[in-house]
Design a protein around this motif. Structure first.
Motif, mmCIF file in Angstrom:
data_model
loop_
_atom_site.group_PDB
_atom_site.id
_atom_site.type_symbol
_atom_site.label_atom_id
_atom_site.label_comp_id
_atom_site.label_asym_id
_atom_site.label_seq_id
_atom_site.Cartn_x
_atom_site.Cartn_y
_atom_site.Cartn_z
ATOM 1 N N SER A 1 0.276 49.673 -22.804
ATOM 2 C CA SER A 1 -0.284 48.481 -22.158
ATOM 3 C C SER A 1 -1.145 48.864 -20.962
ATOM 4 C CB SER A 1 0.853 47.538 -21.727
ATOM 5 O OG SER A 1 1.551 47.067 -22.849
ATOM 6 N N GLU A 2 -0.643 49.763 -20.117
ATOM 7 C CA GLU A 2 -1.431 50.221 -18.967
ATOM 8 C C GLU A 2 -2.654 51.005 -19.431
ATOM 9 O OE1 GLU A 2 2.849 49.784 -17.691
ATOM 10 O OE2 GLU A 2 1.795 50.622 -19.419
ATOM 11 N N TYR A 3 -2.478 51.768 -20.499
ATOM 12 C CA TYR A 3 -3.603 52.542 -21.036
ATOM 13 C C TYR A 3 -4.702 51.617 -21.546
ATOM 14 C CZ TYR A 3 -6.073 55.918 -24.004
ATOM 15 O OH TYR A 3 -7.030 56.714 -24.597
ATOM 16 N N SER B 1 -0.891 65.967 -16.821
ATOM 17 C CA SER B 1 -0.960 64.570 -16.408
ATOM 18 C C SER B 1 -1.670 63.753 -17.481
ATOM 19 C CB SER B 1 -1.718 64.445 -15.085
ATOM 20 O OG SER B 1 -3.099 64.740 -15.265
ATOM 21 N N THR B 2 -1.325 62.469 -17.553
ATOM 22 C CA THR B 2 -1.976 61.585 -18.516
ATOM 23 C C THR B 2 -3.464 61.448 -18.206
ATOM 24 O OG1 THR B 2 -1.246 59.725 -17.155
ATOM 25 C CG2 THR B 2 0.087 60.262 -19.084
ATOM 26 N N ILE C 1 4.354 66.132 -20.849
ATOM 27 C CA ILE C 1 3.585 65.171 -20.070
ATOM 28 C C ILE C 1 4.337 64.843 -18.782
ATOM 29 C CG2 ILE C 1 2.418 62.928 -20.125
ATOM 30 C CD1 ILE C 1 2.855 62.984 -23.180
ATOM 31 N N THR C 2 3.606 64.766 -17.675
ATOM 32 C CA THR C 2 4.226 64.393 -16.406
ATOM 33 C C THR C 2 4.400 62.878 -16.316
ATOM 34 O OG1 THR C 2 2.097 64.222 -15.275
ATOM 35 C CG2 THR C 2 3.179 66.370 -15.244
ATOM 36 N N CYS D 1 -7.678 62.654 -10.971
ATOM 37 C CA CYS D 1 -8.049 61.609 -11.912
ATOM 38 C C CYS D 1 -7.263 61.811 -13.209
ATOM 39 C CB CYS D 1 -9.559 61.652 -12.215
ATOM 40 S SG CYS D 1 -10.147 60.332 -13.295
ATOM 41 N N CYS D 2 -6.712 60.780 -13.745
ATOM 42 C CA CYS D 2 -6.975 59.378 -13.481
ATOM 43 C C CYS D 2 -5.671 58.584 -13.475
ATOM 44 C CB CYS D 2 -7.888 58.814 -14.561
ATOM 45 S SG CYS D 2 -9.489 59.656 -14.679
ATOM 46 N N ALA D 3 -4.540 59.304 -13.565
ATOM 47 C CA ALA D 3 -3.260 58.600 -13.673
ATOM 48 C C ALA D 3 -2.902 57.858 -12.391
ATOM 49 C CB ALA D 3 -2.157 59.594 -14.032
#
Length: 665
Positions: free
Chosen positions: A54-56, A177-178, A204-205, A542-544
């Motif tokens: 959803s956030e993505y 990171s994402t 993944i962090t 960037c960008c998480a």
């Protein structure tokens, strides 16, 4: 064709990944967006963000303005679903098999380096779940008639040593990171999304178990001038979630049985969370046979009914689109199946997958040589390259001789005669003679010609080309701009000369302050400089956690380097000198898209600075098309009549030529 990322003459980009033990979970944001209430609760209940889709999606809408809103997508898909209902009344549906490629990010060691057996277990679980074979107790449960297969051949049609697996070792084992996955890793490693379902598996962090790219509708999304979200299309999952009920991942806890990927693949196929990411009882997942709910469920609850007046009974905590534990999930419904069918029949990059041949056995030719660039052996601020290539026999017949043709840009090719003996699947590393470099931007090209004095039967892997790389810069200053992310206190930078003396430095900065930081570096002709930016946490800027970035420019405002997606540290090496000619940096202002192309190849020119002409050549060096560019409409190159294969487009401007490869499919 393999793209080789070149650390270049007088401009070198080095991304250094360090393994870190920290696992930063921002209780407020993901991809720079406010967490949903479900994910805030997920952190409280489990310590993980169960799903970041959803956030993505919010992030994608921000970065891709042409992407459809949820309302636009639902208005588009609703009549498609009704059409399918009418069709199914008269004829049965058919099973669609989707080829899968797992991009496993690893340094070759550790638990993230998943085995072929683990990948097969995950694939088996996907097929069980999507075939309604997991033991659902609901009458509304349905076989989605979607199945998945491990790809047997790569993008060039060569056989894969491990079915369905592309081990990515370039970036180490993480954690990642994402934000970096979106801006760097996914675009650099993605395989053609019209032929493969891309699944990235990594450490993944941020406590994120997985996230997916929701499908586009065919009228709006993913089709903007930069290719939109096409080059990130797929699913990302935490390595420890990959497994199955029969063979759970030993590091996965309650999320060890492969249902994270089942859930995220559901989003990728157009399904929403069963509560619709709202707190109302209004069928916000657009599936009438999933009971309404006001929120997500965790663990394996019983007797939970958040919407007692909908008449559908308890929340369907067994549905794969809830947040419950892996072992509680077992259901897709008939209406969810219809949504999937509508997406597979109409959505870009989904509807092409049904005809993909990636799971077929790769064709083996009698005479098939492959050439790849390993390294250009480029020293920072050096003036020569010494290319190192690999010649591989992909065919049945032993290769005993070949000619290697190589050249910079549009220079006259040089040739290197090779003799030896390579049986099938054997390789040899060949070091070519050194090449002196001049100022400006360059592309190195290599081609395999006439193996065994005959015609290669598979020309698709006979050519490889480097990315564009820059020569030295003619500038008296380097202009620097930094936009910090939400954690400015983690960011520092330095600008050093060749004696390692720090000339300029900055940071740390204030958290939650994105005020731009600007500085001017005075530079000397003949000197070699290194700019280093650090993030103490190891997730870049960037960008998480905010859309941080930085940029280095010449005094003429030409971009030397722009970045932000890195882990602990990123270095840019810049050499300053006088240009021998007034060079037009085509590679900094010209690009092409989409690549591969099926119909139209577009030339993109920044700042409306149109090139003068283009010429298209096939792999035999024959001129296929040419055009003088007079206006923007001339930047669209029709390829509809081209045969499938690789081509080069040579774009001219003020006496300079930029040669770019592209693939017609």
């Amino acid at each position: 064709m393999k793209n080789f990322t070149l650390s270049a003459f007088l401009l070198t980009f080095i991304a250094i990944n360090f393994s870190i033990a920290q696992n930063k979970i921002d209780s407020n944001k993901l991809f720079g967006k406010e967490l949903t209430e479900a994910n805030k609760q997920s952190i409280e209940e489990t310590g993980f963000i169960r799903c970041g889709s959803s956030e993505y999606e919010q992030y994608l809408k921000q970065t891709n303005p042409n992407r459809a809103t949820s309302e636009e997508f639902e208005n588009w898909i609703a009549p498609k679903i009704q059409e399918l209902k009418a069709q199914r009344a008269n004829s049965p549906s058919v099973v669609i098999t989707i080829p899968v490629i797992f991009h496993i990010f690893t340094d070759g060691f550790g638990p993230e380096n998943l085995s072929q057996a683990t990948i097969q277990a995950q694939l088996d679980q996907l097929n069980i779940d999507y075939a309604n074979a997991a033991g659902s107790p609901f009458a509304s449960a349905a076989d989605t008639e979607i199945q998945f297969c491990l790809a047997k051949q790569d993008e060039n049609g060569a056989p894969l040593a491990e079915f369905g697996i592309n081990r990515v070792t370039t970036y180490g084992g993480g954690p990642f990171s994402t934000g970096n996955f979106e801006t760097t890793y996914k675009p650099a490693t993605q395989w053609d999304p019209t032929s493969y379902f891309n699944i990235w598996v990594a450490d993944i962090t941020g406590g994120v178990l997985g996230y997916a790219q929701f499908p586009d509708n065919s009228g709006l999304a993913g089709l903007n001038p930069t290719g939109g979200a096409a080059n990130t299309d797929g699913v990302v999952v935490l390595y420890s979630s990959v497994g199955s009920v029969a063979n759970p991942n030993p590091n996965g806890g309650q999320y060890a049985s492969g249902r994270t990927l089942t859930h995220e693949a559901g989003h990728w196929l157009g399904l929403r969370h069963i509560w619709g990411d709202t707190t109302s009882c209004n069928n916000d997942d657009f599936c009438a046979d999933t009971p309404d709910s006001t929120g997500s469920n965790f663990g394996c609850p019983t007797g939970t009914d958040n919407c007692i007046f909908d008449g559908l009974g308890n929340d369907m905590i067994e549905n794969y689109m809830d947040y419950t534990d892996d072992t509680c999930m077992n259901t897709f419904t008939a209406d969810q199946k219809l949504r999937i069918d509508a997406v597979m029949a109409n959505s870009p990059r989904r509807m092409e997958l049904a005809t993909s041949i990636a799971c077929n056995e790769a064709t083996v030719y009698n005479l098939d040589g492959r050439v790849e660039i390993n390294s250009l052996n480029l020293i920072d601020c050096g003036t020569t390259i010494t290319p190192e290539i690999t010649l591989t026999n992909m065919g049945n017949n032993t290769i005993t001789s070949a000619t290697i043709s190589y050249f910079l840009d549009t220079d006259t090719p040089s040739t290197y005669p090779w003799t030896g003996s390579l049986a099938m699947n054997q390789s040899e590393i060949i070091t070519l003679p050194s090449i002196d470099l001049t100022s400006g931007n360059h592309i190195f090209n290599v081609e395999l010609v006439n193996p065994n004095g005959s015609t290669d039967l598979n020309p698709s892997n006979d050519i490889d080309t480097s990315n564009s790389f820059a020569a030295f810069y003619d500038t008296a200053t380097i202009e620097f701009e930094l936009i910090p992310d939400d954690y400015g206190s983690e960011t520092t930078w330095e600008f050093r000369d060749s004696s390692n003396t720090i000339l300029y430095s900055g940071g740390p900065y204030t958290n939650n302050d994105s005020t731009p930081v600007n500085d001017t570096f005075t530079v000397t002709i003949g000197e070699c400089y290194t700019f280093t930016i650090n993030d103490s946490f190891g997730d870049g800027i960037c960008c998480a956690y905010g859309n941080g970035s930085y940029e280095l420019r010449t005094d003429n405002n030409d971009v030397i380097f722009a970045g932000g997606a890195f882990d602990n540290q990123e270095n840019v090496v810049v050499s300053v000198n006088n240009l021998s000619v007034d060079s037009f940096s085509l590679a900094n202002t010209i690009s092409i898209y989409p690549n591969p192309t099926t119909d139209v190849l577009n030339i993109k020119a920044t700042n409306n600075n149109l090139p003068e002409s283009y010429k298209v050549y096939n792999m035999l060096g024959q001129l296929v098309a040419s055009k003088t560019i007079l206006n923007d409409s001339d930047l669209a190159v029709s390829t509809s009549n081209y045969s499938n294969g690789m081509y080069f487009i040579k774009i001219e401007k003020e006496g300079n030529v930029l040669s770019l490869p592209f693939i017609k499919k």
